[in-house]
Scaffold this motif. Sequence first.
Motif, short mmCIF file in Angstrom:
data_model
loop_
_atom_site.label_atom_id
_atom_site.label_comp_id
_atom_site.label_asym_id
_atom_site.label_seq_id
_atom_site.Cartn_x
_atom_site.Cartn_y
_atom_site.Cartn_z
N LEU A 169 27.19 -1.66 30.05
CA LEU A 169 27.73 -3.02 30.08
C LEU A 169 26.73 -3.99 29.46
O LEU A 169 27.08 -4.85 28.66
CB LEU A 169 28.05 -3.43 31.52
CG LEU A 169 28.61 -4.84 31.67
CD1 LEU A 169 29.99 -4.93 31.04
CD2 LEU A 169 28.65 -5.28 33.13
N GLU A 170 25.46 -3.77 29.84
CA GLU A 170 24.42 -4.65 29.31
C GLU A 170 24.35 -4.57 27.80
O GLU A 170 24.23 -5.58 27.10
CB GLU A 170 23.07 -4.23 29.90
CG GLU A 170 22.50 -5.26 30.85
CD GLU A 170 21.27 -4.72 31.54
OE1 GLU A 170 20.34 -4.29 30.85
OE2 GLU A 170 21.27 -4.72 32.79
N LEU A 171 24.47 -3.33 27.30
CA LEU A 171 24.41 -3.10 25.86
C LEU A 171 25.56 -3.82 25.17
O LEU A 171 25.40 -4.46 24.13
CB LEU A 171 24.51 -1.59 25.60
CG LEU A 171 23.80 -1.04 24.37
CD1 LEU A 171 22.32 -1.36 24.40
CD2 LEU A 171 24.03 0.46 24.29
N THR A 172 26.75 -3.71 25.76
CA THR A 172 27.93 -4.35 25.19
C THR A 172 27.76 -5.86 25.20
O THR A 172 28.04 -6.54 24.20
CB THR A 172 29.18 -3.96 25.99
OG1 THR A 172 29.21 -2.55 26.10
CG2 THR A 172 30.44 -4.44 25.30
N LEU A 173 27.30 -6.38 26.33
CA LEU A 173 27.13 -7.83 26.43
C LEU A 173 26.13 -8.31 25.39
O LEU A 173 26.34 -9.33 24.73
CB LEU A 173 26.65 -8.21 27.84
CG LEU A 173 27.74 -8.21 28.91
CD1 LEU A 173 27.14 -8.53 30.28
CD2 LEU A 173 28.83 -9.22 28.57
N GLN A 174 25.03 -7.54 25.25
CA GLN A 174 24.02 -7.92 24.26
C GLN A 174 24.63 -7.91 22.85
O GLN A 174 24.37 -8.80 22.05
CB GLN A 174 22.83 -6.95 24.34
CG GLN A 174 21.75 -7.21 23.30
CD GLN A 174 21.06 -8.57 23.48
OE1 GLN A 174 20.73 -8.95 24.61
NE2 GLN A 174 20.87 -9.29 22.39
#
Lengths: 323, 292
Positions: free
Chosen positions: B2-7
């Motif tokens: 999720l963090e990767l996607t948000l970034q």
Amino acid sequence: MTTKHVNRLLLIVALAVAYVGVPLLFGGNAYVLGLIVAALTIAGVAVAWALLGNLGGMVSFGHAAFFGVGSYTSAVLAMKLGVPVFAAMLLGGVGAAVSSIAMLPALRLRGPYFALAILAYAHIFQILATEMTPVTGGAGGLLSIPRFPAVFGVDFGEKTGGYLIILTIIVLSGLAYDAVRRSSWGLALKAMHDTEVATRVVGVPSTHLKAAMLALSAFITGVVGAFNAHFISFLEPDYAFSSGWTVLPIAAAIFGGYRTVWGPVVGALAIYLLDQLLFKPIMPHGHQMVLGVLLCAMILFSPGGLMPALRRRAAKEARHAHA
Amino acid sequence: MLELTLQALFSGLLAGGYYATVAVGLALVFGTMRVINLAHGELVLLAAYVAYAAETNYGINPVMAIPVALVIVGAASALVYALLSRIHQDREINSLILTFGLGIILTNAILSIWAADIHSTSNAWFQDSVVVADTLFAMNAEVASFVGGLVLMAGVWWWLNHSWQGRAVRALSSNRAAATLMGVNPRKIEILSFLIAALLATFAGFAIYTGKTVFPALGHVLTVKAFIITVLAGMGSIPGVLIGAVMIGVIESLTVTYLSASLQELAGMILFLVVLFVSPSGLFGGGRALAR
């Protein structure tokens, strides 16, 4: 003599010089002959580009797509399936023409939209060629692609033989172009250039005609690309789909006159040889700037190209001589 | 995950900001002149190289180089207009080829002056990272350019909607003959649109130089990208262009994050073709005049 006769005579003289004179003069000079072959390769694409622009009324910024597809199709057929090189070269053209089917939806686009849609295709094909490693060898490219064989004692794998092949491709393309232009298709396409809607109304299938022109242009470009692959015996995606295969032919066609059949050939020889022999030694970086200057100057001062401009001038002088 | 996607979404949003400044300039000129200026990306690049030259040769902060770049890019843009306005025959094809040629000249001029090397700012502040909402990273330059770009575009938007000349630009875009009859001087408005495009291009060049890297072949890439964005947005409105630009930015950064960096351009190209074929007037309707 009428102008028609003069033109025919000029063409015959030019062909004689090209087929006999040039090999005799430069046969021993591999460097010069190599330059001429490279110039003619550009010329082949320039003729195909001009055909699409003049007859089809479409500006393409992505002829590198057809060049690349043609070269890869032919190289892969010859290397992996053992297809004879000459047959593979023609199939390369067929491959490029088939790839133009993917572009059919672009035909209803106009002007810049069409030009840049074709550019998008060229990018996509280049990326596909890079990613399809098992077939195309990926970014590493294909090495030692089979060269042209010797036929009837003429070694077509040599520079002179290669010169004769590309020359023949261009002559046949030019004649085919001329034949289409004189046919009823040519008339319909010319009418379409003036008003597309009116032409449709009288029953001309304009989209079919445009598709046919795109396929023909793609075929010629593909064959030229395939020739180049076997001539230099090496391919990689960045080279086969290089924007140079789009930029130089456009400059050549505009310079020579893209509304004439042979103008692009003259333009390609002039531009490529000037670029390589004169401008490249003077400024090793950015010598293509001169191409840009030529392109802009032609558009601004003689949008019809060099050939019509020279012809106009010759006609003017002839009139003065008579008076 | 999720963090990767948000970034990726965040980086894409920031990239979309400067893509939009490039694309709005292209769309403005298209609106008034019905010409796609294929040298537009090269104008952006020129601004970036002026900033580079100012920084390396004279140690000037790239921000301070903006006025100089503005003068140079403005002059170049006016020259493009002066040449374009001389074309009368086969206007569509010839103006495409003319601006294509001008792009080649600019790219090669930059190549011969500054060589093919890749450059970016040596000013440390621009490259320092900021953390937004605890998890999202960006460089100072990216955030500053994004905010600056939004302000600039809002300014142009306001100008198009509320000033007399802005209205004249829109009038000329929607109906040339009628606008001329109403007392709009088309040549004046056309050159004005080229100057505003130069202003936006200068800012975009600054943003690229401080937040990304520059190299001579980038100009062409930017032109194509800007064209793709205007196709997505349908040449319609500044907010539309902004949305189209953010879409391209996000799709690119998602592609880089989850597939491969070499496919970055592919994603945009495919989206471009799909939109062209499915809805040629763009995703946001067939609006012609800018700013609505």
